[in-house]
Write a protein that holds these residues in place. Structure first.
Motif, mmCIF file in Angstrom:
data_model
loop_
_atom_site.group_PDB
_atom_site.id
_atom_site.type_symbol
_atom_site.label_atom_id
_atom_site.label_comp_id
_atom_site.label_asym_id
_atom_site.label_seq_id
_atom_site.Cartn_x
_atom_site.Cartn_y
_atom_site.Cartn_z
ATOM 1 N N CYS A 109 3.458 -9.594 -32.785
ATOM 2 C CA CYS A 109 2.924 -8.326 -32.267
ATOM 3 C C CYS A 109 1.518 -8.159 -32.838
ATOM 4 O O CYS A 109 1.330 -8.197 -34.060
ATOM 5 C CB CYS A 109 3.758 -7.139 -32.730
ATOM 6 N N GLN A 166 -1.348 -5.867 -33.606
ATOM 7 C CA GLN A 166 -1.749 -4.460 -33.758
ATOM 8 C C GLN A 166 -3.280 -4.425 -33.677
ATOM 9 O O GLN A 166 -3.991 -4.496 -34.669
ATOM 10 C CB GLN A 166 -1.225 -3.923 -35.088
ATOM 11 N N PRO A 196 -0.695 -4.143 -27.736
ATOM 12 C CA PRO A 196 -0.308 -2.727 -27.760
ATOM 13 C C PRO A 196 -0.488 -1.986 -26.434
ATOM 14 O O PRO A 196 -1.197 -2.463 -25.533
ATOM 15 C CB PRO A 196 -1.239 -2.120 -28.805
ATOM 16 N N PRO A 246 5.386 -1.962 -25.985
ATOM 17 C CA PRO A 246 4.035 -1.612 -26.414
ATOM 18 C C PRO A 246 4.010 -0.081 -26.529
ATOM 19 O O PRO A 246 4.566 0.607 -25.654
ATOM 20 C CB PRO A 246 3.151 -2.076 -25.238
ATOM 21 N N THR A 293 8.084 -3.391 -31.288
ATOM 22 C CA THR A 293 7.113 -2.379 -30.856
ATOM 23 C C THR A 293 5.721 -2.845 -31.267
ATOM 24 O O THR A 293 5.559 -3.483 -32.314
ATOM 25 C CB THR A 293 7.385 -1.017 -31.525
ATOM 26 N N CYS A 294 4.729 -2.534 -30.448
ATOM 27 C CA CYS A 294 3.371 -2.969 -30.776
ATOM 28 C C CYS A 294 2.384 -1.836 -30.500
ATOM 29 O O CYS A 294 2.222 -1.399 -29.359
ATOM 30 C CB CYS A 294 3.017 -4.210 -29.950
ATOM 31 N N SER A 295 1.771 -1.356 -31.561
ATOM 32 C CA SER A 295 0.857 -0.195 -31.501
ATOM 33 C C SER A 295 -0.591 -0.660 -31.654
ATOM 34 O O SER A 295 -0.857 -1.689 -32.286
ATOM 35 C CB SER A 295 1.193 0.748 -32.668
ATOM 36 N N SER A 318 3.470 -1.342 -36.138
ATOM 37 C CA SER A 318 4.166 -2.252 -35.211
ATOM 38 C C SER A 318 5.313 -2.901 -35.979
ATOM 39 O O SER A 318 5.153 -3.272 -37.153
ATOM 40 C CB SER A 318 3.196 -3.334 -34.729
ATOM 41 N N THR A 319 6.438 -3.065 -35.309
ATOM 42 C CA THR A 319 7.675 -3.416 -36.039
ATOM 43 C C THR A 319 8.581 -4.296 -35.189
ATOM 44 O O THR A 319 8.613 -4.149 -33.966
ATOM 45 C CB THR A 319 8.433 -2.102 -36.396
ATOM 46 N N THR A 329 7.016 -5.696 -40.236
ATOM 47 C CA THR A 329 6.336 -4.437 -39.917
ATOM 48 C C THR A 329 4.914 -4.453 -40.461
ATOM 49 O O THR A 329 4.607 -5.213 -41.388
ATOM 50 C CB THR A 329 7.138 -3.215 -40.447
#
Ligand SMILES: NC(=O)CC(=O)C(=O)O
Length: 283
Positions: free
Chosen positions: A13, A15, A47, A183, A212-214, A229-230, A241
């Motif tokens: 992921c 970030q 993201p 995302p 999850t990707c921020s 992001s985790t 994370t």
């Protein structure tokens, strides 16, 4: 698609630090995708809103037609060069009638655009004194759920606020997905409250992986992303994370873990569809 059976793969992921300069965002995204691939990642995630600042006033200016726009071109090239599946976060999309969507595009290892997901649940919230955000001021919602095939198994896609709706993840799991990828760009109010809790809940409920990707946090922008992001495993445990700066996180997605978790705690075969409906039968 390869016919080899894999027991695990590496997921990354990214970030990403997102700026108001779209070209710079695209160059940075491509370079980070190639870096993740050099480090062995086979599925690489960007993201939400990675090519534009996140805000209703920006969506129209940054919107692109899919697949003609420059973001699709860049991500397609990056996936091909990286020889990896790329989950292209999201971008503001403009369709032929002028409607705008928050859309994730996904590419295979040859750079083909294989699927797109338009955010189904728009982020319309009002927490007095903290945050008011109304995506529906400019965006239209998507009208379908999205899963795609990889060499490693099927994966479901949701975008950010979609994560608050457990039905989407539940349907993906019952359709055989090994993971749900979101995302997302939570904020400094909802991030600490709900970001981790929601993804661990989605993973545990469905006994699959959740990623999850921020965007990285930028305190000078109009929307301050939570970051963090985790990747969470089928037991609801966090396996990778980030903090809130630009970073790439990596997780080994061990497909045996899904089988083992489901064997030990077999909730998926213990459901009582005589007492409540099987929502995966709906679509
Ligand atoms: N940005 C979103 O779509 C969702 C979010 O920030 C939240 O649910 O909180």
């Amino acid at each position: 698609m390869s016919s080899t059976t894999y027991s695990s793969f590496k997921l990354a992921c990214i970030q990403l630090k997102v700026t108001s300069d779209k070209s710079a965002n695209l160059i940075n995204a491509k370079s980070k995708i190639l870096e993740a691939s050099r480090n062995g990642a086979k599925v690489i995630v960007l993201p939400e809103c990675f090519n534009s600042p996140y805000g209703t006033k920006y969506f129209s200016e940054y919107a692109e037609n899919i697949p003609q726009g420059e973001s699709v071109k860049t991500l397609s090239e990056a996936a091909k060069e990286a020889k990896a599946f790329v989950v292209g976060g999201s971008i503001p999309e403009r369709d032929s009638s002028g409607k705008l969507y928050n859309t994730c595009t996904v590419y295979d290892t040859e750079g083909n655009l294989i699927v797109k997901h338009r955010k189904v649940h728009l982020f319309d919230i009002d927490i007095p004194g903290m945050i008011k955000f109304q995506e529906s001021e400019t965006l239209s919602p998507g009208s379908s759920l999205t899963q795609f095939e990889t060499d490693y198994g099927k994966i479901g896609i949701g975008i950010c606020y979609d994560m608050r709706f457990p039905e989407m993840a539940m349907i993906a799991a019952r359709k055989g997905c090994i993971a749900m990828i979101y995302p997302g760009a939570f904020n400094l109010t909802t991030g600490p409250l709900h970001w981790e809790l929601l993804q661990r809940a989605r993973a545990l409920d469905n006994q699959f992986f959740v990623a999850t990707c921020s965007p990285a946090r930028d305190m000078k922008s109009t929307y301050n992303a939570w970051g963090h992001s985790t990747v969470t495993d089928p037991n609801g445990q966090i396996v990778a994370t980030a903090e809130h700066d630009e970073a790439i996180i990596y997780a080994d997605i061990d497909l045996e873990k899904i089988k083992q978790t489901r064997q030990m705690i077999p909730v998926s075969s213990q459901r009582r569809f005589d007492l409540y409906p099987d929502i995966s039968a709906h679509k």
